[in-house]
Design an enzyme around this catalytic site. Structure first.
Site, mmCIF file in Angstrom:
data_model
loop_
_atom_site.group_PDB
_atom_site.id
_atom_site.type_symbol
_atom_site.label_atom_id
_atom_site.label_comp_id
_atom_site.label_asym_id
_atom_site.label_seq_id
_atom_site.Cartn_x
_atom_site.Cartn_y
_atom_site.Cartn_z
ATOM 1 N N GLN A 56 0.883 -1.342 0.190
ATOM 2 C CA GLN A 56 0.219 0.062 0.154
ATOM 3 C C GLN A 56 0.938 1.281 -0.119
ATOM 4 O O GLN A 56 1.819 1.395 0.716
ATOM 5 C CB GLN A 56 -0.815 0.140 1.161
ATOM 6 C CG GLN A 56 -1.998 0.960 1.179
ATOM 7 C CD GLN A 56 -2.734 1.530 2.286
ATOM 8 O OE1 GLN A 56 -2.129 1.961 3.319
ATOM 9 N NE2 GLN A 56 -4.113 1.238 2.204
ATOM 10 N N CYS A 85 -6.683 7.234 4.563
ATOM 11 C CA CYS A 85 -5.997 7.667 6.074
ATOM 12 C C CYS A 85 -6.763 9.072 6.364
ATOM 13 O O CYS A 85 -6.633 9.976 5.581
ATOM 14 C CB CYS A 85 -4.719 7.697 5.754
ATOM 15 S SG CYS A 85 -3.951 8.281 7.399
ATOM 16 N N ALA A 187 -7.796 -5.237 10.973
ATOM 17 C CA ALA A 187 -6.640 -4.381 11.316
ATOM 18 C C ALA A 187 -6.678 -4.617 12.765
ATOM 19 O O ALA A 187 -5.708 -5.387 13.415
ATOM 20 C CB ALA A 187 -6.917 -2.994 10.820
ATOM 21 N N GLU A 188 -7.248 -3.839 13.797
ATOM 22 C CA GLU A 188 -7.233 -3.790 14.914
ATOM 23 C C GLU A 188 -7.518 -5.038 15.656
ATOM 24 O O GLU A 188 -6.742 -5.557 16.508
ATOM 25 C CB GLU A 188 -8.166 -2.867 15.621
ATOM 26 C CG GLU A 188 -7.616 -1.604 15.776
ATOM 27 C CD GLU A 188 -8.163 -0.776 16.878
ATOM 28 O OE1 GLU A 188 -9.315 -0.398 16.811
ATOM 29 O OE2 GLU A 188 -7.497 -0.451 17.953
HETATM 30 C C1 LIG Z 1 -2.428 0.477 13.802
HETATM 31 C C2 LIG Z 1 -3.159 0.792 12.697
HETATM 32 C C3 LIG Z 1 -2.495 1.228 11.780
HETATM 33 C C4 LIG Z 1 -3.096 1.331 10.548
HETATM 34 N N1 LIG Z 1 -2.728 1.742 9.226
HETATM 35 C C5 LIG Z 1 -3.190 1.864 8.142
HETATM 36 C C6 LIG Z 1 -2.530 1.945 6.937
HETATM 37 O O1 LIG Z 1 -1.235 2.008 6.975
HETATM 38 N N2 LIG Z 1 -3.337 1.863 5.537
HETATM 39 C C7 LIG Z 1 -4.569 1.744 5.752
HETATM 40 O O2 LIG Z 1 -5.333 1.945 4.764
HETATM 41 N N3 LIG Z 1 -5.484 1.724 6.949
HETATM 42 C C8 LIG Z 1 -4.718 1.680 8.106
HETATM 43 N N4 LIG Z 1 -5.302 1.399 9.258
HETATM 44 C C9 LIG Z 1 -6.878 1.412 8.990
HETATM 45 C C10 LIG Z 1 -7.310 0.101 9.128
HETATM 46 O O3 LIG Z 1 -6.681 -0.655 7.732
HETATM 47 C C11 LIG Z 1 -8.682 -0.270 9.265
HETATM 48 O O4 LIG Z 1 -9.173 0.198 8.031
HETATM 49 C C12 LIG Z 1 -9.285 0.049 10.250
HETATM 50 O O5 LIG Z 1 -8.403 -0.182 11.516
HETATM 51 C C13 LIG Z 1 -10.874 -0.395 10.728
HETATM 52 O O6 LIG Z 1 -10.651 -1.794 10.707
HETATM 53 P P1 LIG Z 1 -10.700 -2.464 11.902
HETATM 54 O O7 LIG Z 1 -12.096 -2.461 12.686
HETATM 55 O O8 LIG Z 1 -10.502 -3.955 11.657
HETATM 56 O O9 LIG Z 1 -9.568 -2.096 12.919
HETATM 57 C C14 LIG Z 1 -4.416 1.189 10.360
HETATM 58 C C15 LIG Z 1 -5.268 0.723 11.552
HETATM 59 C C16 LIG Z 1 -4.452 0.496 12.794
HETATM 60 C C17 LIG Z 1 -5.358 -0.034 13.966
#
Ligand SMILES: Cc1cc2nc3c(=O)[nH]c(=O)nc-3n(C[C@H](O)[C@H](O)[C@H](O)COP(=O)(O)O)c2cc1C
Length: 346
Positions: A56, A85, A187-188
């Site tokens: 990405q 982001c 992610a989380e």
């Molecule tokens: C620590 C962390 C870093 C993240 N970094 C990125 C990133 O580099 N690029 C991106 O598209 N989303 C990033 N996200 C967002 C996640 O991809 C995701 O869209 C968001 O956390 C919601 O999904 P979840 O409910 O599974 O956490 C990040 C999320 C977390 C928690």
């Protein structure tokens, strides 16, 4: 995930059922800057078994995106452009979710127009949709809206990956059914329980030790390791403040290993746990569930961080965003909500 989906973490996550991994967001221009090789080394490494892999980038110059993509094209399966982001840094840098305001630019970057469909017409071969708006971050994170993801899925013909609200293994199927998406991204959920996709809830020390074993073979920045251990060990750290302190200050792999061993020793003794029964991922058959649907695991078992659900404020209707970076403590909610759903739904 910035600072968190590095190679070692991807190895761990794949062992526990992740079928497709994304690199952290990489700044395309900085990545191509020959005077900044340190940045490149820090954000990008891969190796055998690290496929399928999507790299990405964030970018606002088509040339930089192309050049960066060419540099990694032989080591990955796809390139992803970050349009999600929501952090300050993305606004300053004119990338991520702030490209939502710059359709002309997106058009140039992707050769398309009109957001979801626009991206499809541009030649994108897959779209990952995080069902939250840009303002849903920090304390306002709340729940992702799967209905909006379903609408996007119906509007395009390319595979759609749904993202948001995946806390437990069962959520994967629920999400697939609710959205009709082709896959689910976490992610989380993955950070707090890397065995989420395998339907395992291992003791926190087992998971931490396995990650540290991987870090013995793949050079990994201490800051990344510290970040991962804080999340994996999170449920137990309030009861062991001294170890929390040690973790905050640890700078060597051996220190990380030592404190995980110590934590394990203490908990096994206090709780009188027969660890040999647990090493390979026990299904805790009857876990109590509270009124919000949150499972009440013992504090020494890998489990999701439910902060976002507890502080949930119903989002405004018709929301949609791509992904959010929650890695920074960015609590700025001063912007207006931007509703793109009509553009998506046509
Ligand atoms: C620590 C962390 C870093 C993240 N970094 C990125 C990133 O580099 N690029 C991106 O598209 N989303 C990033 N996200 C967002 C996640 O991809 C995701 O869209 C968001 O956390 C919601 O999904 P979840 O409910 O599974 O956490 C990040 C999320 C977390 C928690």
């Amino acid at each position: 995930m910035v600072d968190q989906s590095e190679q070692a973490w991807r190895v761990l996550s794949r062992r526990y059922g992740a079928q497709l991994c994304f690199t952290p967001m990489i700044h395309a221009k900085m990545f191509c800057d020959e005077r900044n090789l340190r940045y490149r080394q820090e954000v990008w490494s891969t190796g055998e078994g690290d496929r399928p892999l999507i790299v990405q980038f964030c970018a606002n110059e088509p040339e930089a995106l192309l050049e960066a993509a060419k540099r990694v094209q032989d080591h990955c399966d796809a390139i992803d452009l970050n349009l999600g982001c929501p952090q300050h840094i993305a606004r300053r840098g004119r990338y991520g979710a702030f490209l939502q305001d710059e359709w002309e630019l997106i058009h140039k970057l992707n050769k398309t127009i009109e957001y979801a469909r626009m991206i499809e017409r541009a030649g994108a071969q897959m779209l990952t949709v995080h069902g939250r708006i840009r303002d849903q971050k920090g304390h306002n994170t709340g729940l992702a809206d799967w209905e909006q993801i379903r609408c996007v899925k119906e509007a395009v013909n390319i595979p759609v990956i749904a993202n948001g609200n995946i806390l437990y293994f069962e959520d994967i199927q629920r999400c697939l059914e609710a959205t009709g998406a082709d896959g689910v991204m976490s992610a989380e959920g993955n950070l707090y329980n890397p065995a989420l996709f395998a339907n395992h809830n291992l003791p926190i020390w087992t998971m931490a030790q396995e990650y540290l074993d991987i870090c013995q073979t793949i050079t990994t920045k201490n800051a990344y390791i510290r970040g991962h251990l804080f999340k994996i060990l999170r449920p137990a750290l309030p009861f062991h403040a001294d170890l929390r302190e040690r973790l905050a200050n640890a700078n060597y792999l051996q220190e990380f290993c030592g404190l995980v061993d110590e934590l394990k020793k203490r908990i096994v003794q206090i709780e009188q746990i027969d660890d040999s029964q647990l090493e390979h991922g026990t299904q805790l058959v009857s876990v109590p569930v509270d009124e919000n649907g949150i499972k009440q695991y013992p504090y020494w078992i890998c489990q999701p961080n439910v902060r976002s659900i507890v502080n949930f404020n119903p989002p405004v209707s018709n929301i949609l965003s791509t992904r959010e970076d929650t890695s920074n403590n960015d609590n700025d909610h001063s912007e207006d909500t931007i509703d793109f759903s009509n553009n998506f739904l046509g």
